[in-house]
Scaffold this motif. Structure first.
Motif, PDB file in Angstrom:
ATOM      1  N   ILE A  31       9.988   7.853  -1.077  1.00  0.00           N
ATOM      2  CA  ILE A  31      10.872   6.685  -1.089  1.00  0.00           C
ATOM      3  C   ILE A  31      11.630   6.749  -2.410  1.00  0.00           C
ATOM      4  O   ILE A  31      11.051   6.570  -3.482  1.00  0.00           O
ATOM      5  CB  ILE A  31      10.084   5.365  -0.978  1.00  0.00           C
ATOM      6  CG1 ILE A  31       9.124   5.398   0.212  1.00  0.00           C
ATOM      7  CG2 ILE A  31      11.034   4.178  -0.885  1.00  0.00           C
ATOM      8  CD1 ILE A  31       9.810   5.563   1.561  1.00  0.00           C
ATOM      9  N   LEU A  32      12.940   7.022  -2.352  1.00  0.00           N
ATOM     10  CA  LEU A  32      13.726   7.276  -3.549  1.00  0.00           C
ATOM     11  C   LEU A  32      14.910   6.307  -3.627  1.00  0.00           C
ATOM     12  O   LEU A  32      15.676   6.168  -2.651  1.00  0.00           O
ATOM     13  CB  LEU A  32      14.235   8.726  -3.540  1.00  0.00           C
ATOM     14  CG  LEU A  32      15.154   9.155  -4.693  1.00  0.00           C
ATOM     15  CD1 LEU A  32      14.411   9.095  -6.019  1.00  0.00           C
ATOM     16  CD2 LEU A  32      15.707  10.555  -4.435  1.00  0.00           C
ATOM     17  N   THR A  57       0.849  -1.192   0.000  1.00  0.00           N
ATOM     18  CA  THR A  57       0.000   0.000   0.000  1.00  0.00           C
ATOM     19  C   THR A  57       0.881   1.238   0.000  1.00  0.00           C
ATOM     20  O   THR A  57       1.802   1.355   0.808  1.00  0.00           O
ATOM     21  CB  THR A  57      -0.913   0.029   1.243  1.00  0.00           C
ATOM     22  OG1 THR A  57      -1.745  -1.137   1.244  1.00  0.00           O
ATOM     23  CG2 THR A  57      -1.789   1.268   1.236  1.00  0.00           C
ATOM     24  N   VAL A  58       0.598   2.148  -0.914  1.00  0.00           N
ATOM     25  CA  VAL A  58       1.283   3.432  -0.957  1.00  0.00           C
ATOM     26  C   VAL A  58       0.263   4.506  -0.587  1.00  0.00           C
ATOM     27  O   VAL A  58      -0.780   4.637  -1.228  1.00  0.00           O
ATOM     28  CB  VAL A  58       1.874   3.702  -2.356  1.00  0.00           C
ATOM     29  CG1 VAL A  58       2.605   5.047  -2.369  1.00  0.00           C
ATOM     30  CG2 VAL A  58       2.826   2.580  -2.759  1.00  0.00           C
ATOM     31  N   VAL A 118      12.857  -1.972  -0.241  1.00  0.00           N
ATOM     32  CA  VAL A 118      12.166  -2.231   1.027  1.00  0.00           C
ATOM     33  C   VAL A 118      11.810  -3.709   1.077  1.00  0.00           C
ATOM     34  O   VAL A 118      11.070  -4.206   0.219  1.00  0.00           O
ATOM     35  CB  VAL A 118      10.890  -1.373   1.161  1.00  0.00           C
ATOM     36  CG1 VAL A 118      10.284  -1.567   2.542  1.00  0.00           C
ATOM     37  CG2 VAL A 118      11.202   0.099   0.898  1.00  0.00           C
ATOM     38  N   LEU A 119      12.336  -4.411   2.060  1.00  0.00           N
ATOM     39  CA  LEU A 119      12.064  -5.837   2.178  1.00  0.00           C
ATOM     40  C   LEU A 119      10.621  -6.084   2.609  1.00  0.00           C
ATOM     41  O   LEU A 119       9.953  -5.174   3.116  1.00  0.00           O
ATOM     42  CB  LEU A 119      13.050  -6.489   3.149  1.00  0.00           C
ATOM     43  CG  LEU A 119      14.283  -7.092   2.442  1.00  0.00           C
ATOM     44  CD1 LEU A 119      15.141  -6.012   1.811  1.00  0.00           C
ATOM     45  CD2 LEU A 119      15.103  -7.941   3.390  1.00  0.00           C
ATOM     46  N   PRO A 120      10.127  -7.325   2.408  1.00  0.00           N
ATOM     47  CA  PRO A 120       8.705  -7.596   2.638  1.00  0.00           C
ATOM     48  C   PRO A 120       8.245  -7.301   4.063  1.00  0.00           C
ATOM     49  O   PRO A 120       9.021  -7.347   5.022  1.00  0.00           O
ATOM     50  CB  PRO A 120       8.583  -9.103   2.327  1.00  0.00           C
ATOM     51  CG  PRO A 120       9.716  -9.396   1.406  1.00  0.00           C
ATOM     52  CD  PRO A 120      10.822  -8.488   1.829  1.00  0.00           C
ATOM     53  N   HIS A 121       6.936  -6.982   4.181  1.00  0.00           N
ATOM     54  CA  HIS A 121       6.223  -6.853   5.452  1.00  0.00           C
ATOM     55  C   HIS A 121       6.773  -5.722   6.319  1.00  0.00           C
ATOM     56  O   HIS A 121       6.765  -5.815   7.544  1.00  0.00           O
ATOM     57  CB  HIS A 121       6.250  -8.178   6.227  1.00  0.00           C
ATOM     58  CG  HIS A 121       5.762  -9.349   5.432  1.00  0.00           C
ATOM     59  ND1 HIS A 121       4.437  -9.547   5.119  1.00  0.00           N
ATOM     60  CD2 HIS A 121       6.439 -10.374   4.847  1.00  0.00           C
ATOM     61  CE1 HIS A 121       4.317 -10.652   4.382  1.00  0.00           C
ATOM     62  NE2 HIS A 121       5.506 -11.164   4.203  1.00  0.00           N
ATOM     63  N   LYS A 122       7.260  -4.639   5.694  1.00  0.00           N
ATOM     64  CA  LYS A 122       7.732  -3.485   6.454  1.00  0.00           C
ATOM     65  C   LYS A 122       6.679  -2.384   6.436  1.00  0.00           C
ATOM     66  O   LYS A 122       6.036  -2.144   5.405  1.00  0.00           O
ATOM     67  CB  LYS A 122       9.042  -2.937   5.860  1.00  0.00           C
ATOM     68  CG  LYS A 122      10.189  -3.953   5.843  1.00  0.00           C
ATOM     69  CD  LYS A 122      10.562  -4.377   7.241  1.00  0.00           C
ATOM     70  CE  LYS A 122      11.577  -5.503   7.226  1.00  0.00           C
ATOM     71  NZ  LYS A 122      11.809  -6.077   8.562  1.00  0.00           N
ATOM     72  N   GLU A 123       6.528  -1.730   7.570  1.00  0.00           N
ATOM     73  CA  GLU A 123       5.626  -0.576   7.662  1.00  0.00           C
ATOM     74  C   GLU A 123       6.481   0.633   7.974  1.00  0.00           C
ATOM     75  O   GLU A 123       7.017   0.762   9.083  1.00  0.00           O
ATOM     76  CB  GLU A 123       4.568  -0.805   8.737  1.00  0.00           C
ATOM     77  CG  GLU A 123       3.537   0.298   8.777  1.00  0.00           C
ATOM     78  CD  GLU A 123       2.262  -0.098   9.512  1.00  0.00           C
ATOM     79  OE1 GLU A 123       1.418   0.785   9.727  1.00  0.00           O
ATOM     80  OE2 GLU A 123       2.112  -1.287   9.858  1.00  0.00           O
ATOM     81  N   LEU A 124       6.644   1.498   7.004  1.00  0.00           N
ATOM     82  CA  LEU A 124       7.543   2.638   7.164  1.00  0.00           C
ATOM     83  C   LEU A 124       6.829   3.800   7.843  1.00  0.00           C
ATOM     84  O   LEU A 124       5.606   3.901   7.824  1.00  0.00           O
ATOM     85  CB  LEU A 124       8.077   3.080   5.800  1.00  0.00           C
ATOM     86  CG  LEU A 124       8.740   1.982   4.944  1.00  0.00           C
ATOM     87  CD1 LEU A 124       9.370   2.586   3.705  1.00  0.00           C
ATOM     88  CD2 LEU A 124       9.779   1.218   5.746  1.00  0.00           C
ATOM     89  N   VAL A 157       4.305  -4.269   1.849  1.00  0.00           N
ATOM     90  CA  VAL A 157       4.950  -3.087   2.433  1.00  0.00           C
ATOM     91  C   VAL A 157       3.911  -1.977   2.550  1.00  0.00           C
ATOM     92  O   VAL A 157       3.062  -1.820   1.666  1.00  0.00           O
ATOM     93  CB  VAL A 157       6.131  -2.634   1.543  1.00  0.00           C
ATOM     94  CG1 VAL A 157       6.626  -1.247   1.931  1.00  0.00           C
ATOM     95  CG2 VAL A 157       7.264  -3.650   1.623  1.00  0.00           C
ATOM     96  N   ARG A 158       3.988  -1.209   3.628  1.00  0.00           N
ATOM     97  CA  ARG A 158       3.068  -0.079   3.807  1.00  0.00           C
ATOM     98  C   ARG A 158       3.870   1.219   3.833  1.00  0.00           C
ATOM     99  O   ARG A 158       4.731   1.413   4.676  1.00  0.00           O
ATOM    100  CB  ARG A 158       2.254  -0.223   5.097  1.00  0.00           C
ATOM    101  CG  ARG A 158       1.300  -1.422   5.086  1.00  0.00           C
ATOM    102  CD  ARG A 158       0.378  -1.414   6.313  1.00  0.00           C
ATOM    103  NE  ARG A 158      -0.510  -0.274   6.323  1.00  0.00           N
ATOM    104  CZ  ARG A 158      -1.679  -0.225   5.675  1.00  0.00           C
ATOM    105  NH1 ARG A 158      -2.078  -1.265   4.949  1.00  0.00           N
ATOM    106  NH2 ARG A 158      -2.439   0.842   5.741  1.00  0.00           N
ATOM    107  N   ILE A 159       3.555   2.088   2.872  1.00  0.00           N
ATOM    108  CA  ILE A 159       4.195   3.395   2.776  1.00  0.00           C
ATOM    109  C   ILE A 159       3.210   4.437   3.295  1.00  0.00           C
ATOM    110  O   ILE A 159       2.081   4.515   2.798  1.00  0.00           O
ATOM    111  CB  ILE A 159       4.573   3.722   1.315  1.00  0.00           C
ATOM    112  CG1 ILE A 159       5.462   2.621   0.720  1.00  0.00           C
ATOM    113  CG2 ILE A 159       5.252   5.077   1.227  1.00  0.00           C
ATOM    114  CD1 ILE A 159       6.781   2.449   1.388  1.00  0.00           C
TER     115      ILE A 159
END
Length: 420
Positions: free
Chosen positions: A399-400, A346-347, A404-410, A391-393
């Motif tokens: 993000i440049l 999700t972005v 991003v590795l899987p299942h990360k919530e930034l 991944v959740r952005i």
């Protein structure tokens, strides 16, 4: 009667394709909307006289692979079978190990295709060349510039007869601007030199008196063990193509391959390309949209965009030179450029996900994709941005040039980083 063999490798290969290869075998990664090796199978199925397509590799035959094989058989009305190696056997070991299955039915010749290449697959032209002048090995070649040719198998040919006089895999100095495409047409007698290599390996292992190394006897490298040895002996010939071709070693090259295939769809599969319709999203250039995707009418897509199954694209989204995979969501007014958005990611609103393209020099007709490493002087080189699975952005971040590795919530913006 003809057959085709697609060499798909295995999970210990394709490390430059991570984190995308964590979720799906690399040969099944969607390029221009369909699994990478579907392009190979489509090309093989169009050759008159094709009777069977064999996939050889050492992936475990999981549900995704089996479903793909079943769907391919139904779509192309051809037997498509997977033959699993007992260990990694190199580019030629699997051909020799499964020689009985390949030669069953008495094919006049069989194609051998590496899975990690993008091409327009001029298989009929190769077959015509083979039938005019039969030889055990016919290689498909193309050209690269002097510097980039060092990254490939280099072919020195007789320009009159097209016999391969010299072959060197990834030479240390310039040999030739003709490079190996990883697409071949072999006669049944081509398996004889593979047998000779196997027997030589077997004798060497026995002389070493080391039973633990026995499986290595089956490992055969087509390029070093066969092509380099037989070059100049009247057995190997080359067919040069000026069509599209690229390796697919990394996510960046997958994005470039998607662009090449989308462009080719104008001729081969115009039905796969989205068209601008009243009340629909604005389409610029070549764009693939899966029928199940939901795209807001104010979104602007293209050029060179592929949108997968079940994707949601919100109002005001701008997408260019990107792949959005199954189940991803791009919320309102996001901007995604030169990136791959992973499955179920999700972005958030007004976020920007952007990468730096590493395309071949457009002013050099012989230029190929550079296969540079991820790092230089301890720093991550600018490249396309990759979001792994789920991944959740968050909203309003950038993000440049990041992975991003899987299942990360930034929770904030990142530039030139690998987020573990």
């Amino acid at each position: 009667m003809l057959k085709a063999v697609i060499l798909i490798g295995g999970p210990q290969k394709g490390t430059r394709f991570r984190p995308l290869s964590f979720e799906v075998p690399k040969p099944l990664f969607p390029v221009a909307g369909v699994p990478m090796i579907q392009h190979h199978i489509e090309a093989c199925a169009q050759v008159p006289g094709m009777q069977e397509i064999l996939l050889i590799g050492f992936y475990q035959p999981d549900e995704a692979l089996m479903q793909f094989l079943e769907a391919a058989q139904q779509e192309f009305n051809l037997p498509v079978r997977y033959l699993q190696e007992f260990a990694p056997l190199g580019t030629g070991g699997g051909l020799y190990h499964f020689r009985d299955q390949i030669l069953a039915g008495g094919p006049e010749a069989f194609f051998v295709l590496n899975a990690d290449v993008c091409s327009d697959f001029p298989l009929s032209a190769m077959l015509d060349a083979h039938r005019r002048q039969r030889h055990p090995f016919l290689l498909l070649g193309t050209t690269a510039n002097r510097t980039q040719s060092l990254n490939y198998g280099c072919i020195v040919e007789n320009p009159q007869t097209h016999e391969v006089l010299h072959y060197v895999e990834k030479p240390s100095t310039f040999i030739s601007d003709i490079i190996n495409c990883g697409i071949y047409l072999f006669s049944p007698e081509a398996l004889t030199p593979l047998r000779d290599v196997f027997q030589r390996n077997q004798q060497e292992r026995q002389l070493e008196d080391s039973p633990s190394s026995w499986p290595g006897a089956g490992t055969i490298r087509l390029e070093q063990d066969v092509f380099s040895v037989l070059a100049g002996k009247g057995q190997i010939y080359v067919h040069i193509t000026e069509g599209i071709w690229s390796q697919i070693k990394s996510a960046g090259s997958a994005l470039y391959a998607s662009r090449l295939y989308l462009g080719r769809y104008q001729v081969t599969h115009p039905e796969r390309l989205a068209k601008h319709t009243p009340g629909g999203p604005r389409i610029r250039g070549n764009v693939y949209i899966h029928p199940t995707a939901k795209v807001a009418p104010s979104a602007v897509l293209g050029p060179n965009v592929s949108i997968g199954k079940g994707v949601t694209v919100g109002e005001g989204v701008r997408l260019r030179e990107s792949i959005v995979l199954h189940g991803a969501t791009l919320q309102e007014h996001t901007c995604v450029l030169h990136s791959i958005v992973g499955w179920g990611s999700t972005v958030g609103r007004w976020a920007r996900v952007e990468g730096t393209p590493n395309d071949p020099n457009p002013n050099d007709p012989r230029a190929r994709m550079d296969s540079e490493s991820l790092f230089k002087d301890g720093k991550l080189l600018p490249a396309i941005t990759i979001l792994g699975c789920r991944v959740r952005i968050p909203a309003e971040v950038l993000i440049l040039n990041s992975i991003v590795l899987p299942h990360k919530e930034l929770s904030r913006s990142f530039t030139n980083q690998i987020i573990l």
